[in-house]
Design a protein around this motif. Structure first.
Motif, PDB file in Angstrom:
ATOM      1  N   GLN A  86       3.378   4.701  -5.815  1.00 48.13           N
ATOM      2  CA  GLN A  86       4.431   5.003  -4.842  1.00 48.13           C
ATOM      3  C   GLN A  86       3.843   5.313  -3.464  1.00 48.13           C
ATOM      4  N   LEU A  87       2.706   6.012  -3.465  1.00 46.66           N
ATOM      5  CA  LEU A  87       2.045   6.332  -2.200  1.00 46.66           C
ATOM      6  C   LEU A  87       1.584   5.065  -1.488  1.00 46.66           C
ATOM      7  N   MET A  88       0.970   4.144  -2.253  1.00 45.51           N
ATOM      8  CA  MET A  88       0.500   2.886  -1.673  1.00 45.51           C
ATOM      9  C   MET A  88       1.671   2.053  -1.140  1.00 45.51           C
ATOM     10  N   LYS A  89       2.776   2.108  -1.864  1.00 44.44           N
ATOM     11  CA  LYS A  89       3.973   1.378  -1.441  1.00 44.44           C
ATOM     12  C   LYS A  89       4.489   1.925  -0.112  1.00 44.44           C
ATOM     13  N   ARG A  90       4.557   3.248  -0.012  1.00 44.82           N
ATOM     14  CA  ARG A  90       5.043   3.868   1.226  1.00 44.82           C
ATOM     15  C   ARG A  90       4.111   3.581   2.391  1.00 44.82           C
ATOM     16  N   LEU A  91       2.805   3.639   2.128  1.00 46.98           N
ATOM     17  CA  LEU A  91       1.840   3.350   3.183  1.00 46.98           C
ATOM     18  C   LEU A  91       1.908   1.888   3.618  1.00 46.98           C
ATOM     19  N   PHE A  92       2.115   1.021   2.634  1.00 52.19           N
ATOM     20  CA  PHE A  92       2.232  -0.412   2.959  1.00 52.19           C
ATOM     21  C   PHE A  92       3.450  -0.664   3.854  1.00 52.19           C
ATOM     22  N   TYR A  93       4.561  -0.035   3.554  1.00 54.82           N
ATOM     23  CA  TYR A  93       5.779  -0.225   4.337  1.00 54.82           C
ATOM     24  C   TYR A  93       5.755   0.539   5.669  1.00 54.82           C
ATOM     25  N   PHE A  94       4.886   1.551   5.751  1.00 56.30           N
ATOM     26  CA  PHE A  94       4.780   2.298   7.010  1.00 56.30           C
ATOM     27  C   PHE A  94       4.060   1.485   8.091  1.00 56.30           C
ATOM     28  N   SER A 141      -5.707  -3.758  15.936  1.00 61.05           N
ATOM     29  CA  SER A 141      -6.667  -4.276  14.947  1.00 61.05           C
ATOM     30  C   SER A 141      -6.898  -3.264  13.831  1.00 61.05           C
ATOM     31  N   LEU A 142      -6.988  -1.985  14.199  1.00 57.93           N
ATOM     32  CA  LEU A 142      -7.185  -0.938  13.190  1.00 57.93           C
ATOM     33  C   LEU A 142      -5.972  -0.825  12.276  1.00 57.93           C
ATOM     34  N   ILE A 143      -4.772  -0.932  12.852  1.00 60.13           N
ATOM     35  CA  ILE A 143      -3.544  -0.882  12.049  1.00 60.13           C
ATOM     36  C   ILE A 143      -3.506  -2.042  11.064  1.00 60.13           C
ATOM     37  N   ILE A 144      -3.849  -3.230  11.543  1.00 60.39           N
ATOM     38  CA  ILE A 144      -3.842  -4.424  10.678  1.00 60.39           C
ATOM     39  C   ILE A 144      -4.888  -4.292   9.576  1.00 60.39           C
ATOM     40  N   LEU A 145      -6.060  -3.776   9.941  1.00 54.18           N
ATOM     41  CA  LEU A 145      -7.145  -3.629   8.960  1.00 54.18           C
ATOM     42  C   LEU A 145      -6.738  -2.683   7.831  1.00 54.18           C
ATOM     43  N   THR A 146      -6.195  -1.534   8.173  1.00 55.57           N
ATOM     44  CA  THR A 146      -5.778  -0.577   7.133  1.00 55.57           C
ATOM     45  C   THR A 146      -4.581  -1.115   6.340  1.00 55.57           C
ATOM     46  N   PHE A 195      -5.992  -3.490   3.815  1.00 57.02           N
ATOM     47  CA  PHE A 195      -6.689  -2.755   2.760  1.00 57.02           C
ATOM     48  C   PHE A 195      -5.694  -2.165   1.762  1.00 57.02           C
ATOM     49  N   ILE A 196      -4.637  -1.544   2.266  1.00 54.84           N
ATOM     50  CA  ILE A 196      -3.619  -0.937   1.401  1.00 54.84           C
ATOM     51  C   ILE A 196      -2.880  -1.996   0.592  1.00 54.84           C
ATOM     52  N   SER A 197      -2.729  -3.193   1.163  1.00 61.20           N
ATOM     53  CA  SER A 197      -1.985  -4.257   0.464  1.00 61.20           C
ATOM     54  C   SER A 197      -2.615  -4.626  -0.873  1.00 61.20           C
ATOM     55  N   PHE A 198      -3.943  -4.488  -0.981  1.00 58.84           N
ATOM     56  CA  PHE A 198      -4.620  -4.839  -2.226  1.00 58.84           C
ATOM     57  C   PHE A 198      -4.241  -3.902  -3.376  1.00 58.84           C
ATOM     58  N   PHE A 199      -3.739  -2.705  -3.042  1.00 51.39           N
ATOM     59  CA  PHE A 199      -3.318  -1.751  -4.062  1.00 51.39           C
ATOM     60  C   PHE A 199      -1.815  -1.858  -4.352  1.00 51.39           C
ATOM     61  N   HIS A 200      -1.160  -2.742  -3.596  1.00 51.00           N
ATOM     62  CA  HIS A 200       0.289  -2.868  -3.726  1.00 51.00           C
ATOM     63  C   HIS A 200       0.700  -4.281  -4.149  1.00 51.00           C
ATOM     64  N   ILE A 201      -0.276  -5.112  -4.409  1.00 49.68           N
ATOM     65  CA  ILE A 201      -0.005  -6.529  -4.648  1.00 49.68           C
ATOM     66  C   ILE A 201       0.610  -6.750  -6.030  1.00 49.68           C
ATOM     67  N   THR A 255       3.516 -10.735   4.802  1.00 50.57           N
ATOM     68  CA  THR A 255       4.980 -10.847   4.775  1.00 50.57           C
ATOM     69  C   THR A 255       5.493 -11.679   3.599  1.00 50.57           C
ATOM     70  N   PHE A 256       4.969 -12.873   3.438  1.00 55.23           N
ATOM     71  CA  PHE A 256       5.525 -13.778   2.424  1.00 55.23           C
ATOM     72  C   PHE A 256       5.028 -13.494   1.011  1.00 55.23           C
ATOM     73  N   CYS A 257       3.928 -12.783   0.870  1.00 53.25           N
ATOM     74  CA  CYS A 257       3.369 -12.508  -0.459  1.00 53.25           C
ATOM     75  C   CYS A 257       3.754 -11.131  -1.002  1.00 53.25           C
ATOM     76  N   PHE A 258       4.657 -10.448  -0.289  1.00 50.37           N
ATOM     77  CA  PHE A 258       5.114  -9.129  -0.724  1.00 50.37           C
ATOM     78  C   PHE A 258       6.634  -9.042  -0.557  1.00 50.37           C
ATOM     79  N   LYS A 259       7.212  -8.138  -1.303  1.00 46.15           N
ATOM     80  CA  LYS A 259       8.646  -7.903  -1.185  1.00 46.15           C
ATOM     81  C   LYS A 259       8.909  -7.016   0.019  1.00 46.15           C
TER      82      LYS A 259
END
Length: 408
Positions: A10-18, A35-40, A43-49, A103-107
């Motif tokens: 749930q934390l990773m999901k919230r961070l991904f959507y934030f 660039s830093l926002i995109i990088l993080t 990184f978080i997307s790999f835990f939410h995939i 965008t296209f690989c996540f809900k």
């Protein structure tokens, strides 16, 4: 253990959507921290995939178009002689992989898409407020020139910032009365937003920005009042535009004085030593077209495109363009020079082609966005800069992701 795993998920999901909300808000402030926002975010997307969503995303036509454009750029870069320029362009165009993936690989829930658009509008508003206060401080110290052109637009090139504000205006006009119809304070605030955005576009003094502004206003006027359009209302609208234009020209003459140079368009003899932007663009476009004729199919290579242009500037005595080391100042010509015919066709598909898709789907935001993009592509090599690529690819993906929800 299972509860902890669910909490982490749930934390990773919230961070991904934030992160898309943060990115949308920060975009108008320039690319320093993006660039830093995109990088993080990546990184978080790999835990939410999710494997199924990821596989479905890879089949998305828009994701495939972005990947095709990116790998075409890489292939062209490999064939280029200027490897440093090639690597720079590949780095800038990494967005063509990153944003389609995110965008296209996540809900993406509808509420998240709405909040992204609202965050972008809010970011534009606070950026404008900062710039106006900054200009007022300079004016207090006898530097009124900070209300004009590049000195006003601190964060971004004036044409790009105007483009950002035009999208913010479109989002506000199209959706705010629908999304906040029961919240009158937000509706009234949106009128202030529109006024501030319009004034800032004029203060940016970008010719294409002001032209796009009036074209966008006409499109949005038709969209909002098409059921009430008659000869009387059209006449009132035209008179209102004329009054607004005359009033702005009266109080902000510097912004409209830049249009005096457009008379150069009808002149058959251009001053090759001129440093004026309109004259330079005409001379640059002539050389760009000649360069395309000699490299029609596969181009010069993206890394060598500017170098080949500089040679032609020097050969033909176009001193202003050579001294400033200017690119083609037209994304369609820039891509045609660098990648050739296939790259040009691909660019047309992901820009002008989207206008027809939006029209068929009756998606007004998508329609206006790609009108704005195409107009700017004609006078700026937008995809040669991070500010242009980030804006274009992010909203290309977001709007195509959301078109099911936001169709009218």
């Amino acid at each position: 253990m299972k509860i902890e795993s669910n909490n982490m998920s749930q934390l990773m999901k919230r961070l991904f959507y934030f992160h898309p909300l943060l990115f949308s808000f920060c975009l108008p402030f320039g690319s320093n921290y993006l660039s830093l926002i995109i990088l993080t975010w990546c990184f978080i997307s790999f835990f939410h995939i999710n494997k199924d969503e990821f596989k479905n995303g890879l089949l998305n036509r828009n994701l495939q178009l972005c990947l095709l454009f990116f790998f075409t750029t890489i292939l062209s870069a490999i064939l280029s002689n200027n490897k440093i320029e090639s690597l720079t362009l590949i780095e800038i165009k990494l967005s063509f992989i990153i944003f389609p993936y995110l965008t296209f690989c996540f809900k993406w829930p509808l509420e998240l898409i709405k909040r992204c658009l609202i965050s972008f509008v809010s970011g534009c508003f606070f950026a404008c407020i900062y710039l106006i206060i900054r200009a007022l401080i300079y004016k207090y110290n006898n530097h009124s020139e900070y209300f004009f052109y590049s000195l006003f637009s601190k964060f971004l090139h004036t044409a790009y910032f105007s483009m950002y504000l035009l999208l913010a205006i479109s989002i506000t006009i199209i959706y705010y009365t629908k999304w906040f119809n029961s919240q009158k304070n937000i509706i009234y605030s949106s009128y202030i937003f529109l006024f501030i955005f319009g004034i800032c576009i004029i203060l940016c003094s970008s010719k294409i920005g002001i032209i796009s502004f009036f074209i966008t206003i006409i499109i949005l006027f038709y969209y909002k009042f098409k059921s009430k359009i008659n000869l009387k209302n059209v006449g009132l609208f035209i008179i209102s535009l004329l009054i607004i234009g005359i009033t702005l020209n009266k109080f902000l003459p510097n912004s409209f004085d830049r249009f005096n140079s457009l008379t150069n368009i009808i002149s058959k003899h251009q001053d090759k030593k001129s440093s004026e932007s309109t004259t330079l663009r005409i001379l640059i476009w002539e050389q760009s077209i000649n360069l395309i004729k000699n490299n029609f199919l596969i181009g010069t290579g993206v890394g060598d495109a500017n170098d080949e242009l500089y040679k032609r500037y020097q050969l033909n005595g176009i001193e202003g363009a050579y001294d400033k080391k200017l690119n083609a100042h037209n994304q369609f010509l820039q891509t045609f020079i660098g990648i050739g015919l296939f790259g040009f066709i691909l660019l047309c598909i992901i820009s002008i082609g989207q206008i027809f898709i939006a029209y068929n789907n009756k998606n007004i935001l998508m329609f206006v966005f790609f009108i704005i993009i195409s107009l700017n592509f004609f006078v700026e090599s937008m995809l040669q800069t991070s500010a242009g690529v980030l804006f274009f690819v992010f909203f290309f993906c977001l709007i195509n992701k959301s078109k099911i929800y936001l169709n009218d």
